[in-house]
Structure formats: structure tokens, C-alpha cells
Design a protein around this motif. Sequence first.
Motif, PDB file in Angstrom:
ATOM      1  N   LEU A  84     -37.353 -24.316 -20.861  1.00  0.00           N
ATOM      2  CA  LEU A  84     -38.073 -24.029 -19.624  1.00  0.00           C
ATOM      3  C   LEU A  84     -39.194 -23.005 -19.799  1.00  0.00           C
ATOM      4  O   LEU A  84     -40.334 -23.246 -19.400  1.00  0.00           O
ATOM      5  CB  LEU A  84     -37.077 -23.544 -18.560  1.00  0.00           C
ATOM      6  N   GLN A 125     -42.330 -24.097 -21.712  1.00  0.00           N
ATOM      7  CA  GLN A 125     -43.089 -25.075 -20.931  1.00  0.00           C
ATOM      8  C   GLN A 125     -43.833 -24.408 -19.771  1.00  0.00           C
ATOM      9  O   GLN A 125     -44.981 -24.745 -19.481  1.00  0.00           O
ATOM     10  CB  GLN A 125     -42.159 -26.184 -20.417  1.00  0.00           C
ATOM     11  N   VAL A 126     -43.191 -23.436 -19.124  1.00  0.00           N
ATOM     12  CA  VAL A 126     -43.863 -22.698 -18.051  1.00  0.00           C
ATOM     13  C   VAL A 126     -45.052 -21.938 -18.623  1.00  0.00           C
ATOM     14  O   VAL A 126     -46.141 -21.919 -18.034  1.00  0.00           O
ATOM     15  CB  VAL A 126     -42.869 -21.742 -17.346  1.00  0.00           C
TER      16      VAL A 126
END
Length: 160
Positions: free
Chosen positions: A69, A72-73
Motif C-alpha cells: 500500500l 503505491q500511495v
Amino acid sequence: MRWAFWRSADEPGPSTAAPVEEATEVPTLTRFERTLLDEEKVQAPQYPTFKDVPSCMTLFDEFFMCAALMPQVRAIYRFGRLKDCTPKWDDFKYCMSLKSEDEEGRRQAWIKRRTEWWAHRRVGPSSEDVWEAREEPLENFPPLYPEYDADDSQDTAGTV
């Protein structure tokens, strides 16, 4: 041109003729092939033994670290799109396909894969397509500053 059966007995046949030297052409290598040979010289010393080749579990971990996560953020924040983790997944799948190979075969296959990857990267588009590499440094760069006087630097050395 005469045929062999029309030839008289005193004419030399093809077996007695002087050998004709064939022009052997030296194969010219493409830019990619030259880069591949250069890159192989760089990659082979990086993996001197089988233990230096990354394990499949390490490659699997790298894929999940890419697809997690927070990375990707961060990619969305920096580049406005998700990070492509396909190459890491492909490395993992390639490693799994080499499970039946012996250790030296796996090492050689991994070196070949990395060599091809780097060669494609070096031959592909780069900043050199936009900018020209300088052959010589610029004149008077960086600009030279006048030397400090030895007397001036000693006078201010002890003051706060």
C-alpha cells in the motif's frame, strides 16, 4: 563455358584448378549485441557463486514490497499513477521456472537475464536522446575565486 564431359584429357579439371579464396565477411554486431557483450562482462562478476543469485523467496518479497500500500500511495503522490510491479513479478516467475536446473545452470541463466535487461535499458531511450554528452569540460567552470590573503584569514580566525 564447357561441360566436364566435353573436356579433352589434357585440359585441367576442376580438381586440379587452383583453389579460389572465398571472401569471408566479418559479422558486424548491432549496437544491442555489442552492449550485450559489454554488459555480460559487468554482470558475471556480480554473481560469482550460486549463493549470490537472489532466491525465489527474495524476489517474491521484492514483488510484494513493490505492490504494498505505502509504495503505491507514494507512487501516486509522486508520479500520479500506480507503480508497475510487473518486472518484479516476471523475475519471480522466471526464478520459479529455473527450479529444475542445477545451481550453475541457474546462476548462468540469471546472469543472462540480468545482462539482457541491462542491455535493453542501455540501448533504449535515455537522457542522452535529449542532451548531448560533453566531450570536454566547460572553460573556467566552476569559476575560480581569488585567493584569500593569508593576513586577512588569520585576523578573523579567532573572532566570534
